[in-house]
Scaffold this active site. Structure first.
Site, PDB file in Angstrom:
ATOM      1  CG  HIS A  15      -0.177   0.024   2.520  1.00  0.00           C
ATOM      2  ND1 HIS A  15       0.391   1.168   3.045  1.00  0.00           N
ATOM      3  CD2 HIS A  15       0.119  -0.969   3.385  1.00  0.00           C
ATOM      4  CE1 HIS A  15       0.978   0.887   4.191  1.00  0.00           C
ATOM      5  NE2 HIS A  15       0.842  -0.408   4.423  1.00  0.00           N
ATOM      6  CD  GLN A  17       3.940   9.388   2.894  1.00  0.00           C
ATOM      7  OE1 GLN A  17       3.160  10.338   2.918  1.00  0.00           O
ATOM      8  NE2 GLN A  17       5.194   9.527   2.475  1.00  0.00           N
ATOM      9  CD1 TRP A  20      -0.361   7.005  12.587  1.00  0.00           C
ATOM     10  CD2 TRP A  20      -0.597   4.904  13.291  1.00  0.00           C
ATOM     11  NE1 TRP A  20      -1.224   7.028  13.649  1.00  0.00           N
ATOM     12  CE2 TRP A  20      -1.399   5.739  14.107  1.00  0.00           C
ATOM     13  CE3 TRP A  20      -0.612   3.538  13.551  1.00  0.00           C
ATOM     14  CZ2 TRP A  20      -2.167   5.252  15.151  1.00  0.00           C
ATOM     15  CZ3 TRP A  20      -1.385   3.039  14.593  1.00  0.00           C
ATOM     16  CH2 TRP A  20      -2.146   3.891  15.387  1.00  0.00           C
ATOM     17  N   GLY A  28       0.154  -2.396  12.135  1.00  0.00           N
ATOM     18  CA  GLY A  28      -0.499  -3.683  12.288  1.00  0.00           C
ATOM     19  C   GLY A  28      -1.887  -3.653  11.675  1.00  0.00           C
ATOM     20  NE  ARG A  64      -1.683  -0.120   6.635  1.00  0.00           N
ATOM     21  CZ  ARG A  64      -2.230  -0.612   7.722  1.00  0.00           C
ATOM     22  NH1 ARG A  64      -3.374  -0.086   8.184  1.00  0.00           N
ATOM     23  NH2 ARG A  64      -1.672  -1.627   8.376  1.00  0.00           N
ATOM     24  CD  GLU A  88       1.875  -5.861   8.291  1.00  0.00           C
ATOM     25  OE1 GLU A  88       1.904  -7.106   8.212  1.00  0.00           O
ATOM     26  OE2 GLU A  88       2.703  -5.117   7.737  1.00  0.00           O
ATOM     27  NE  ARG A 115      17.902 -13.640  20.849  1.00  0.00           N
ATOM     28  CZ  ARG A 115      17.469 -12.958  21.910  1.00  0.00           C
ATOM     29  NH1 ARG A 115      18.072 -11.824  22.249  1.00  0.00           N
ATOM     30  NH2 ARG A 115      16.463 -13.395  22.630  1.00  0.00           N
TER      31      ARG A 115
END
Length: 215
Positions: A15, A17, A20, A28, A64, A88, A115
Site C-alpha cells: 500500500h 504511504q 503512521w 499492524g 490503506r 497486516e 534474533r
C-alpha cells in the site's frame, strides 16, 4: 516482465504511504488511511501495473490497501476482492507505538524478534500464523487465473514478507532475508516446473529508504 516463468504470476503490491509510516508507528491491523502522497503513489504505480494486464485483483480490507487497489481497479476495470486474511500482522500492544517506544517498552521481545525467534509481538500473531491465513487466499485466486495469468495482491509489508517466504518454501526464521518493500512498490513471483521463484523484489522505483516496514 522479461524472463518470467511460463505459468501464473503473482504481483505482491504494498500500500501507499500513511501518516503512521512517516511517524514510524507500528500500524499492524489498525485501519489508517493513505496520505495525499500515498494516493499519488498508488496512482503512479497503478499506471505501471496496469501495463501488465492483470487478470485478478485481491486486497486486504484495511483502507490503506483497499484505496491503493482501487486505483488499479479504476484503470483496469477489474473488481477488487477484499479479504481480512490479507491484513497486516496483528501486533497487540505494539500497535500505535513508534520503534523507539517498542524498544523501550518491550526490550526482551524486541531483541528476540531481532534474533529471528518466533515472537508474538505485543501479544499478537506469529509470522507463521499470518502466512497460514493469507497464503490460502492467494492460492485460491491463482487457481482462478487463465494460463499464464497475472494476479495482483495488495497487502502490507510484513504480510507480503510472510507470503513470499511461505510460497518459496523457506523456514520462518529465513523470512527476514527479504528486505522491506517501499510504499507502493511490489515483488513478483512466477511459477514454473520447479515451483515458485522470485522474479523481482521491491520493484517500481529507484532504491529508496523503506518507511514503516511491517506496517
Amino acid at each position: 516482465m522479461n524472463g518470467r516463468a511460463g505459468g501464473p504470476r503473482i504481483v505482491f503490491w504494498r500500500h501507499g504511504q500513511t501518516s503512521w509510516n512517516l511517524e514510524s508507528r507500528f500500524q499492524g491491523s489498525t485501519d489508517i488511511p493513505l496520505t495525499e502522497t500515498g494516493v499519488a503513489q498508488a496512482r503512479r504505480a497503478a499506471r505501471l501495473l496496469a501495463g501488465l494486464s492483470p487478470d485478478l485483483l485481491i486486497s486486504s480490507d484495511l483502507q490503506r490497501a483497499a484505496a491503493t487497489a482501487a486505483e488499479l481497479a479504476r484503470l483496469t476495470g477489474l473488481d477488487v476482492q477484499h479479504h481480512a486474511g490479507l491484513q497486516e500482522t496483528y501486533a497487540g500492544e505494539w500497535q500505535g507505538l513508534t520503534n523507539d517506544e517498542i524498544r523501550a517498552g518491550f526490550p526482551e521481545q524486541y531483541e528476540a524478534w531481532g534474533r529471528g525467534e518466533a515472537v508474538r509481538r505485543g501479544g499478537g500473531e506469529l509470522s507463521s500464523e499470518v502466512a497460514d491465513r493469507s497464503v490460502p487466499i492467494v492460492l485460491e485466486a491463482v487457481d482462478k487465473l487463465p494460463d499464464r495469468g497475472t494476479l495482483v495482491v495488495v497487502s502490507h509489508g510484513g504480510t507480503i514478507r510472510t507470503m513470499l517466504g511461505r510460497l518459496l518454501g523457506l523456514e520462518p526464521a529465513q523470512w527476514e532475508c527479504f528486505g522491506g518493500l517501499s510504499n507502493c512498490c511490489w515483488s513478483v513471483l512466477g511459477h514454473g516446473a520447479r515451483g515458485w521463484r522470485l522474479l523481482e523484489h521491491n520493484a517500481g522505483t529507484l532504491p529508496q529508504p523503506v518507511i514503516g516496514d511491517d506496517t
